[in-house]
Design a protein around this motif. Sequence first.
Motif, PDB file in Angstrom:
ATOM      1  N   GLU A 250      -3.302 -33.231 117.918  1.00 35.38           N
ATOM      2  CA  GLU A 250      -3.790 -34.421 118.613  1.00 35.38           C
ATOM      3  C   GLU A 250      -4.046 -34.169 120.089  1.00 35.38           C
ATOM      4  O   GLU A 250      -4.771 -34.930 120.735  1.00 35.38           O
ATOM      5  N   SER A 251      -3.468 -33.119 120.616  1.00 30.68           N
ATOM      6  CA  SER A 251      -3.583 -32.838 122.053  1.00 30.68           C
ATOM      7  C   SER A 251      -5.015 -32.548 122.485  1.00 30.68           C
ATOM      8  O   SER A 251      -5.354 -32.666 123.659  1.00 30.68           O
ATOM      9  N   LEU A 252      -5.867 -32.149 121.550  1.00 29.48           N
ATOM     10  CA  LEU A 252      -7.263 -31.831 121.880  1.00 29.48           C
ATOM     11  C   LEU A 252      -8.163 -33.072 121.903  1.00 29.48           C
ATOM     12  O   LEU A 252      -9.301 -32.994 122.367  1.00 29.48           O
ATOM     13  N   LEU A 253      -7.644 -34.187 121.421  1.00 26.57           N
ATOM     14  CA  LEU A 253      -8.427 -35.420 121.427  1.00 26.57           C
ATOM     15  C   LEU A 253      -8.545 -35.962 122.848  1.00 26.57           C
ATOM     16  O   LEU A 253      -7.679 -35.721 123.690  1.00 26.57           O
ATOM     17  N   PRO A 254      -9.613 -36.710 123.128  1.00 26.14           N
ATOM     18  CA  PRO A 254      -9.739 -37.312 124.474  1.00 26.14           C
ATOM     19  C   PRO A 254      -8.692 -38.399 124.678  1.00 26.14           C
ATOM     20  O   PRO A 254      -8.290 -39.079 123.727  1.00 26.14           O
ATOM     21  N   ASN A 255      -8.240 -38.576 125.922  1.00 24.13           N
ATOM     22  CA  ASN A 255      -7.287 -39.641 126.237  1.00 24.13           C
ATOM     23  C   ASN A 255      -7.912 -40.994 125.936  1.00 24.13           C
ATOM     24  O   ASN A 255      -9.081 -41.241 126.251  1.00 24.13           O
ATOM     25  N   GLY A 256      -7.123 -41.865 125.322  1.00 28.94           N
ATOM     26  CA  GLY A 256      -7.623 -43.177 124.950  1.00 28.94           C
ATOM     27  C   GLY A 256      -8.196 -43.243 123.555  1.00 28.94           C
ATOM     28  O   GLY A 256      -8.679 -44.293 123.131  1.00 28.94           O
ATOM     29  N   TYR A 257      -8.106 -42.156 122.815  1.00 32.49           N
ATOM     30  CA  TYR A 257      -8.651 -42.107 121.458  1.00 32.49           C
ATOM     31  C   TYR A 257      -7.680 -42.780 120.487  1.00 32.49           C
ATOM     32  O   TYR A 257      -6.476 -42.527 120.517  1.00 32.49           O
ATOM     33  N   ILE A 258      -8.205 -43.651 119.629  1.00 33.88           N
ATOM     34  CA  ILE A 258      -7.374 -44.295 118.614  1.00 33.88           C
ATOM     35  C   ILE A 258      -7.165 -43.310 117.473  1.00 33.88           C
ATOM     36  O   ILE A 258      -8.105 -42.945 116.774  1.00 33.88           O
ATOM     37  N   ILE A 259      -5.916 -42.891 117.305  1.00 28.77           N
ATOM     38  CA  ILE A 259      -5.603 -41.889 116.277  1.00 28.77           C
ATOM     39  C   ILE A 259      -5.445 -42.542 114.917  1.00 28.77           C
ATOM     40  O   ILE A 259      -6.053 -42.123 113.931  1.00 28.77           O
ATOM     41  N   THR A 260      -4.613 -43.583 114.836  1.00 26.66           N
ATOM     42  CA  THR A 260      -4.401 -44.290 113.575  1.00 26.66           C
ATOM     43  C   THR A 260      -4.213 -45.773 113.838  1.00 26.66           C
ATOM     44  O   THR A 260      -3.796 -46.188 114.923  1.00 26.66           O
ATOM     45  N   ILE A 261      -4.516 -46.559 112.814  1.00 27.53           N
ATOM     46  CA  ILE A 261      -4.221 -47.988 112.817  1.00 27.53           C
ATOM     47  C   ILE A 261      -3.558 -48.309 111.483  1.00 27.53           C
ATOM     48  O   ILE A 261      -4.137 -48.083 110.425  1.00 27.53           O
ATOM     49  N   ASN A 262      -2.317 -48.797 111.542  1.00 24.26           N
ATOM     50  CA  ASN A 262      -1.602 -49.143 110.321  1.00 24.26           C
ATOM     51  C   ASN A 262      -0.625 -50.287 110.610  1.00 24.26           C
ATOM     52  O   ASN A 262      -0.699 -50.917 111.672  1.00 24.26           O
ATOM     53  N   LYS A 263       0.310 -50.534 109.699  1.00 26.34           N
ATOM     54  CA  LYS A 263       1.249 -51.640 109.868  1.00 26.34           C
ATOM     55  C   LYS A 263       2.156 -51.466 111.076  1.00 26.34           C
ATOM     56  O   LYS A 263       2.658 -52.438 111.631  1.00 26.34           O
TER      57      LYS A 263
END
Length: 303
Positions: A250-263
Motif C-alpha cells: 500500500e505504500s506505493l499508492l498516492p496519499n489520500g487513496y481509498i484502499i477499501t470500503i467495508n463495514k
Amino acid sequence: MRMVFMGGHKLGKDTLQYLIDKRKDIIAVVTNIENDWYTGVDEVAEKNGLLLYKNVDVNSESFINEITALKPDLIVVVNFQQILKEQLINIPQRGCINTHAALLPKYRGRAPLNWAVIHGERQVGVTVHYIEKGIDTGDIIIQKSIDIGDEEYIDSVLEKVKDVYPTVVNNAVNLIQSGDFVRIKQDLSKGNYFGKRTPEDGQINWNNNTKDIFNLIRAISKPYPGAFSFCNNSRLIIWRAEVINQKEEESLLPNGYIITINKSGICVKTKNDNILITEYDMIDKTQIIENGQILKFKETKNV
C-alpha cells in the motif's frame, strides 16, 4: 467583594451558578448572545434576580458610566466574546480577571483546546489571569492542569474542562479576596498566540503526517464542524477515525487513496500509516465509489 460577571456559553453559565451557590456578591451580569452556543448565562442571571446586560458594547461610554456607578471591586470574565479595553479594565479596584482554557503562556488567543489537540498535547488546562492590554498576557493567579489521552476527542476534553472551570474561578476569587497569593508573570517566549479558526480550516491535506491528520480529526469533531475532504467533488465530513498499520504494497499508492470500503469504515492511504474513517457524513454516499472503481480524495491545501 462586589463583582460584575461577564460570560457566555455553558462554561459561563455553570461558573456563574457556582459562584452564586458559593454566595459570592454578584452585582451585575453581562452576556452577549450571538447564537445558541452562547446562551445560558442570561437564564441564570434572570432566575437569580440579578441585574443583567445583554448584547451591549462593554467599551462604550454609556456602559462604562453604568459600571463605574456600580462600584465593583472585581470583574470576572468567563468565555466572553468582547475584548475589554483599558478604560473598563481600570474601573474595579481589584482588577479584571479572565479564565482561559490553556496552560498559559501556551495557546494564547482563540480556540486553545482545539489547537492543543491539533498539536498532540497530552495535557491541557485552565488558567485564571489578570486582564491587561495584551490578549491573554496578564499575570497568572491560578492554574489547573488536565491530562488527556493521545486518542481522546475534543468532546471528551471539553467535558473535563467544563468540570474544572467553576471551581478554578471560585478559587481565584477567594485568593484575590484574601490577598494571600503571588501573581505569576508570564514568560511569553514560552508560548504562542493562535488566531480564530473557521470551518474551512478543517480541510485535510492527505500529504501530511498520519498522526497530524488524526489529531485534526480529533480536535474539530463534534460539537465542532468536523474535519473534511472531498470525494468526487462531494464533501465528506469525518467525525471519528483510527490510525492503522499500512501494508508494504500500500505504500506505493498516492496519499489520500481509498484502499477499501467495508463495514469497518473507509480505509485511506496516508504518508506513513493508514487512516480508517469509522464515522462520517456525506450528502451523497454513492459518490465514494463510481462504476465500481476506487476513487482518490481530492488533494487539498494545508490547514
